[in-house]
Design a protein around this motif. Sequence first.
Motif, PDB file in Angstrom:
ATOM      1  N   ALA A   1       0.832  -1.210   0.000  1.00 44.91           N
ATOM      2  CA  ALA A   1       0.000   0.000   0.000  1.00 44.91           C
ATOM      3  C   ALA A   1       0.864   1.256   0.000  1.00 44.91           C
ATOM      4  N   ALA A   2       1.931   1.244   0.783  1.00 47.50           N
ATOM      5  CA  ALA A   2       2.825   2.407   0.820  1.00 47.50           C
ATOM      6  C   ALA A   2       3.478   2.630  -0.539  1.00 47.50           C
ATOM      7  N   ALA A   3       3.865   1.543  -1.194  1.00 46.46           N
ATOM      8  CA  ALA A   3       4.472   1.669  -2.520  1.00 46.46           C
ATOM      9  C   ALA A   3       3.468   2.239  -3.521  1.00 46.46           C
ATOM     10  N   LEU A   4       2.219   1.798  -3.447  1.00 46.93           N
ATOM     11  CA  LEU A   4       1.198   2.316  -4.360  1.00 46.93           C
ATOM     12  C   LEU A   4       0.925   3.794  -4.108  1.00 46.93           C
ATOM     13  N   VAL A   5       0.950   4.200  -2.852  1.00 49.12           N
ATOM     14  CA  VAL A   5       0.760   5.621  -2.540  1.00 49.12           C
ATOM     15  C   VAL A   5       1.903   6.438  -3.121  1.00 49.12           C
TER      16      VAL A   5
ATOM     17  N   VAL B   1       3.743   5.727  -5.697  1.00 52.58           N
ATOM     18  CA  VAL B   1       3.584   5.763  -7.154  1.00 52.58           C
ATOM     19  C   VAL B   1       2.501   6.763  -7.533  1.00 52.58           C
ATOM     20  N   GLY B   2       1.389   6.764  -6.797  1.00 53.19           N
ATOM     21  CA  GLY B   2       0.304   7.697  -7.098  1.00 53.19           C
ATOM     22  C   GLY B   2       0.708   9.142  -6.909  1.00 53.19           C
ATOM     23  N   VAL B   3       1.433   9.420  -5.842  1.00 54.99           N
ATOM     24  CA  VAL B   3       1.869  10.799  -5.590  1.00 54.99           C
ATOM     25  C   VAL B   3       2.843  11.252  -6.664  1.00 54.99           C
ATOM     26  N   SER B   4       3.783  10.394  -7.030  1.00 53.02           N
ATOM     27  CA  SER B   4       4.735  10.794  -8.065  1.00 53.02           C
ATOM     28  C   SER B   4       4.039  10.978  -9.412  1.00 53.02           C
TER      29      SER B   4
ATOM     30  N   MET C   1       0.900  12.023  -9.778  1.00 48.24           N
ATOM     31  CA  MET C   1       0.201  13.305  -9.683  1.00 48.24           C
ATOM     32  C   MET C   1       1.177  14.457  -9.865  1.00 48.24           C
ATOM     33  N   ASP C   2       2.365  14.346  -9.262  1.00 47.63           N
ATOM     34  CA  ASP C   2       3.369  15.392  -9.430  1.00 47.63           C
ATOM     35  C   ASP C   2       3.749  15.549 -10.896  1.00 47.63           C
ATOM     36  N   ARG C   3       3.834  14.437 -11.587  1.00 41.44           N
ATOM     37  CA  ARG C   3       4.246  14.465 -12.986  1.00 41.44           C
ATOM     38  C   ARG C   3       3.154  15.061 -13.872  1.00 41.44           C
ATOM     39  N   ARG C   4       1.901  14.764 -13.578  1.00 40.34           N
ATOM     40  CA  ARG C   4       0.803  15.184 -14.459  1.00 40.34           C
ATOM     41  C   ARG C   4       0.256  16.574 -14.162  1.00 40.34           C
ATOM     42  N   LEU C   5       0.366  17.035 -12.923  1.00 44.02           N
ATOM     43  CA  LEU C   5      -0.211  18.329 -12.594  1.00 44.02           C
ATOM     44  C   LEU C   5       0.648  19.457 -13.178  1.00 44.02           C
ATOM     45  N   PRO C   6       0.006  20.571 -13.523  1.00 43.89           N
ATOM     46  CA  PRO C   6       0.778  21.703 -14.033  1.00 43.89           C
ATOM     47  C   PRO C   6       1.795  22.169 -13.004  1.00 43.89           C
ATOM     48  N   GLY C   7       2.982  22.443 -13.454  1.00 42.71           N
ATOM     49  CA  GLY C   7       4.053  22.891 -12.564  1.00 42.71           C
ATOM     50  C   GLY C   7       4.823  21.756 -11.949  1.00 42.71           C
ATOM     51  N   GLY C   8       4.496  20.515 -12.338  1.00 45.68           N
ATOM     52  CA  GLY C   8       5.250  19.373 -11.815  1.00 45.68           C
ATOM     53  C   GLY C   8       6.656  19.380 -12.358  1.00 45.68           C
ATOM     54  N   ASP C   9       7.600  19.073 -11.504  1.00 49.33           N
ATOM     55  CA  ASP C   9       8.998  19.126 -11.901  1.00 49.33           C
ATOM     56  C   ASP C   9       9.442  17.886 -12.657  1.00 49.33           C
ATOM     57  N   ARG C  10       8.697  16.816 -12.552  1.00 48.99           N
ATOM     58  CA  ARG C  10       9.171  15.542 -13.118  1.00 48.99           C
ATOM     59  C   ARG C  10       8.598  15.264 -14.456  1.00 48.99           C
TER      60      ARG C  10
END
Length: 54
Positions: free
Chosen positions: A34-38, A40-43, A45-54
């Motif tokens: 579950a922690a690994a899935l969280v 992955v989900g956060v990274s 979201m960071d990648r897809r949201l505007p202003g994401g650095d990744r």
Amino acid sequence: MNHQFEQFARDVALSLLALRVFGPGVVALSRRAAAALVRVGVSEMDRRLPGGDR
């Protein structure tokens, strides 16, 4: 919404069955998964949201 509830109920039933069959070690494994899935989900979201650095 009904499909999500059915899927959740199935997941809970499988989790209880795994706990019964494999014992408390499966709880620790489930928490790690579950922690690994969280993470992955956060990274994702960071990648897809505007202003994401990744």
